[in-house]
Design an enzyme around this catalytic site. Structure first.
Site, PDB file in Angstrom:
ATOM      1  N   THR A   1      -0.773   0.202   6.626  1.00  0.00           N
ATOM      2  CA  THR A   1      -0.499  -0.635   5.741  1.00  0.00           C
ATOM      3  C   THR A   1      -0.401  -2.044   6.476  1.00  0.00           C
ATOM      4  O   THR A   1       0.146  -2.336   7.628  1.00  0.00           O
ATOM      5  CB  THR A   1       0.824  -0.515   4.888  1.00  0.00           C
ATOM      6  OG1 THR A   1       1.102  -1.789   4.516  1.00  0.00           O
ATOM      7  CG2 THR A   1       2.016  -0.069   6.038  1.00  0.00           C
ATOM      8  N   GLY A   2      -0.918  -3.039   5.972  1.00  0.00           N
ATOM      9  CA  GLY A   2      -1.086  -4.538   6.542  1.00  0.00           C
ATOM     10  C   GLY A   2      -2.407  -5.090   6.205  1.00  0.00           C
ATOM     11  O   GLY A   2      -3.148  -4.611   5.601  1.00  0.00           O
TER      12      GLY A   2
ATOM     13  N   ARG B   1     -13.721  -7.203  -2.639  1.00  0.00           N
ATOM     14  CA  ARG B   1     -12.976  -7.019  -1.530  1.00  0.00           C
ATOM     15  C   ARG B   1     -12.850  -5.678  -1.161  1.00  0.00           C
ATOM     16  O   ARG B   1     -11.925  -5.133  -2.162  1.00  0.00           O
ATOM     17  CB  ARG B   1     -12.071  -8.125  -1.095  1.00  0.00           C
ATOM     18  CG  ARG B   1     -11.299  -8.056   0.316  1.00  0.00           C
ATOM     19  CD  ARG B   1      -9.853  -7.033   0.124  1.00  0.00           C
ATOM     20  NE  ARG B   1      -9.416  -7.254   1.351  1.00  0.00           N
ATOM     21  CZ  ARG B   1      -8.399  -6.467   1.774  1.00  0.00           C
ATOM     22  NH1 ARG B   1      -8.024  -5.389   0.655  1.00  0.00           N
ATOM     23  NH2 ARG B   1      -7.779  -6.305   2.623  1.00  0.00           N
ATOM     24  N   VAL B   2     -13.058  -5.089  -0.137  1.00  0.00           N
ATOM     25  CA  VAL B   2     -12.591  -3.643   0.182  1.00  0.00           C
ATOM     26  C   VAL B   2     -11.746  -4.021   1.517  1.00  0.00           C
ATOM     27  O   VAL B   2     -12.182  -4.419   2.260  1.00  0.00           O
ATOM     28  CB  VAL B   2     -13.742  -2.666   0.123  1.00  0.00           C
ATOM     29  CG1 VAL B   2     -13.087  -1.366   0.792  1.00  0.00           C
ATOM     30  CG2 VAL B   2     -14.431  -2.747  -1.149  1.00  0.00           C
ATOM     31  N   GLY B   3     -10.416  -3.106   1.243  1.00  0.00           N
ATOM     32  CA  GLY B   3      -9.446  -3.159   2.656  1.00  0.00           C
ATOM     33  C   GLY B   3      -9.749  -1.909   3.379  1.00  0.00           C
ATOM     34  O   GLY B   3     -10.911  -1.361   3.389  1.00  0.00           O
ATOM     35  N   ASP B   4      -8.897  -1.723   4.327  1.00  0.00           N
ATOM     36  CA  ASP B   4      -8.914  -0.664   5.244  1.00  0.00           C
ATOM     37  C   ASP B   4      -8.496   0.786   4.545  1.00  0.00           C
ATOM     38  O   ASP B   4      -8.928   1.793   5.258  1.00  0.00           O
ATOM     39  CB  ASP B   4      -7.807  -0.971   6.532  1.00  0.00           C
ATOM     40  CG  ASP B   4      -6.321  -0.824   6.195  1.00  0.00           C
ATOM     41  OD1 ASP B   4      -6.291  -1.673   4.988  1.00  0.00           O
ATOM     42  OD2 ASP B   4      -5.560  -0.437   6.499  1.00  0.00           O
TER      43      ASP B   4
ATOM     44  N   GLY C   1      -5.837  -5.545   5.829  1.00  0.00           N
ATOM     45  CA  GLY C   1      -6.831  -4.700   6.015  1.00  0.00           C
ATOM     46  C   GLY C   1      -7.983  -5.059   6.920  1.00  0.00           C
ATOM     47  O   GLY C   1      -8.627  -4.350   7.614  1.00  0.00           O
TER      48      GLY C   1
ATOM     49  N   THR D   1       0.996  -1.234  -0.131  1.00  0.00           N
ATOM     50  CA  THR D   1      -0.045   0.101   0.028  1.00  0.00           C
ATOM     51  C   THR D   1       0.822   1.104  -0.125  1.00  0.00           C
ATOM     52  O   THR D   1       2.021   0.978   0.430  1.00  0.00           O
ATOM     53  CB  THR D   1      -0.768   0.121   1.110  1.00  0.00           C
ATOM     54  OG1 THR D   1      -2.068  -0.975   0.905  1.00  0.00           O
ATOM     55  CG2 THR D   1      -1.652   1.399   1.482  1.00  0.00           C
TER      56      THR D   1
HETATM   57  N1  ASP Z   1      -4.221  -2.531   3.882  1.00  0.00           N
HETATM   58  C1  ASP Z   1      -4.287  -3.116   2.494  1.00  0.00           C
HETATM   59  C2  ASP Z   1      -5.117  -4.000   2.341  1.00  0.00           C
HETATM   60  O1  ASP Z   1      -5.793  -4.637   3.156  1.00  0.00           O
HETATM   61  C3  ASP Z   1      -2.831  -4.019   2.274  1.00  0.00           C
HETATM   62  C4  ASP Z   1      -1.586  -3.500   2.760  1.00  0.00           C
HETATM   63  O2  ASP Z   1      -1.400  -2.440   3.032  1.00  0.00           O
HETATM   64  O3  ASP Z   1      -0.755  -4.316   2.480  1.00  0.00           O
HETATM   65  O4  ASP Z   1      -6.033  -3.725   1.165  1.00  0.00           O
END
Ligand code: ASP
Length: 324
Positions: free
Chosen positions: A227-228, A204-207, A230, A176
Site C-alpha cells: 500500500t502507498g 490511471r492504474v496503480g500497483d 502506486g 488499499t
Molecule cells: N497503492 C494504491 C494505488 O496506488 C494506493 C494505496 O495503497 O494507497 O493505487
C-alpha cells in the site's frame, strides 16, 4: 498439520485518531478482525492460502472503512475505477483486473481471471463483461460511493485549486486492502484490492493489480501485498523486490521488508506500507505513515488488530486475544 497464519493491511492512508468517532474506529477494527476470521476459517479446515486471502479481502471490500470495493476512492471525474489482484505462491499463477466499474468484489474477478488460465490481467469494460459472464455479482457504479470519499474528492480538488495538494494527508489521498496467508500445506498466497488514489486521472492504474509490484507470492520466499503511492511501487517493483532480496540477497523477511519501506520507499518521500508472510508463517507489516490498518493471526492463533502505533517493540499488542 503444519502451521497456518494470515495477515492483512487496510492501507497506510490511516486517519488521524481525532478525525473519526470512536464508534467508527471500533467498527473498522471489528471489520479487520472479521476479515482475518474469514480467512482463518478456511485455513483451519485445511483450505488453501489462495482461498483464504480472497475471503479476507472480500470482507474488507464490503466494508466502507477501506478504500476498496464499497467505500472506494473516486477519480477526477467522480467515478470509481477499481483494481485488484491475487497470486498463488505454490504455482505462481496470478490474476488481476484493472479499472473495473461494476464488479461488487474485484478480488473475486481477479481470482476468476486466474482460474480461467487465459490471461493474467484484464482491464476496463472487457473485465467487467468477463466478470458478468462468469456469473459474478454486479452492481451499479454508485454502489461503491460513500460520503467520506465524496468529501475527500472535494477537499483534494479544493487543495489542487489552491496549490496546497502537497499538504493533503495520506488518508485524504489513498488506501488499499490486502492479505497474505500460509496454509497447512505450506503454501503462500497474496491478494490486493483498491480504489487507487482520490482524484486520480481517469484510466490511471496503480500497483495493486500489477503482479510483482503491489502483489507477489512465491512459496520459497514470501507473499506480500503493498500500500502507498502506486507509481513508485511499480517503478521499484516492490513485491518482487522483496522476494528477490530474500532469494538472491539472503536477507531475512523482516530485514528485507523494513529496509524496503523505511529506506527504499521512504527515500521517495511517499507514504508506504506492506504486509508480508514468510515460508514459516511469520508475518510483518511495516509502514512509514501515521498509521496503517493491519492485523494478523499468528501461527499460535493470537489475533492482533492495530491502526496506529499501538504495538510494542515485538510487533504485538500487549494483550492479544485468541482467535475464536
Ligand atoms: N497503492 C494504491 C494505488 O496506488 C494506493 C494505496 O495503497 O494507497 O493505487
Amino acid at each position: 498439520m503444519t502451521k497456518i497464519a494470515i495477515g492483512l493491511h487496510g492501507g497506510c492512508g490511516t486517519l488521524d485518531r481525532s478525525l473519526q468517532s470512536e464508534r467508527d474506529w471500533a467498527e473498522s477494527r471489528e471489520h479487520i478482525a472479521n476479515a482475518l476470521r474469514a480467512g482463518w476459517a478456511i485455513l483451519k479446515t485445511g483450505g488453501r492460502a489462495v482461498d483464504a486471502v480472497q475471503a479476507t479481502v472480500v470482507v474488507l471490500e464490503n466494508s466502507p472503512h477501506f478504500n476498496a470495493g464499497f467505500g472506494a476512492a473516486l477519480n477526477e471525474n467522480g467515478e470509481h475505477e477499481l483494481d485488484a489482484s491475487i497470486m498463488d505462491g505454490s504455482t505462481l499463477e496470478a490474476g488481476a483486473v484493472t479499472a473495473v466499474r461494476r464488479i461488487r468484489n474485484p478480488v473475486v474477478a481477479a481470482r476468476a481471471v486466474m482460474d480461467s488460465g487465459k490471461a493474467v490481467l484484464l482491464t476496463g469494460a472487457p473485465a467487467d463483461d468477463f466478470a458478468e459472464k462468469s456469473g459474478l455479482e454486479m452492481v451499479e457504479p454508485t454502489y461503491f460511493t460513500t460520503k467520506r470519499r465524496v468529501d475527500a474528492l472535494a477537499n483534494l480538488k479544493a487543495r489542487a485549486a489552491l496549490g496546497t495538494i502537497a499538504k493533503a494527508s495520506e488518508a485524504e489521498k489513498h488506501g488499499t486492502v490486502g492479505a497474505v496467508a500460509r496454509d497447512s500445506h505450506g503454501h503462500l498466497a497474496a491478494a490486493t484490492s483498491t480504489g487507487g488514489f482520490n482524484n486520480k486521472p481517469v484510466g490511471r492504474v496503480g500497483d495493486s493489480p500489477i503482479i510483482g509490484a503491489g502483489t507477489y507470492a512465491d512459496d520459497s520466499t514470501c507473499a506480500v501485498s503493498c500500500t502507498g503511492q502506486g507509481e513508485i511501487f511499480i517503478r521499484r517493483v516492490v513485491g518482487h523486490d522483496l522476494a528477490a532480496r530474500i532469494r538472491y540477497g539472503g536477507q531475512k523477511l523482516e530485514d528485507a521488508a523494513k529496509t524496503l519501506v523505511h529506506e527504499t520507499l521512504s527515500s521517495h518521500g511517499i507514504g508506504a506500507g506492506l504486509v508480508a508472510i514468510g515460508p514459516e508463517g511469520d508475518a510483518i507489516a511495516p509502514y512509514n505513515t501515521l498509521g496503517m490498518y493491519r492485523g494478523w493471526i499468528t501461527t499460535e492463533g493470537d489475533i492482533v488488530v492495530a491502526t496506529h502505533h499501538e504495538l510494542n517493540a515485538m510487533g504485538n499488542i500487549n494483550d492479544p486475544g485468541k482467535v475464536t
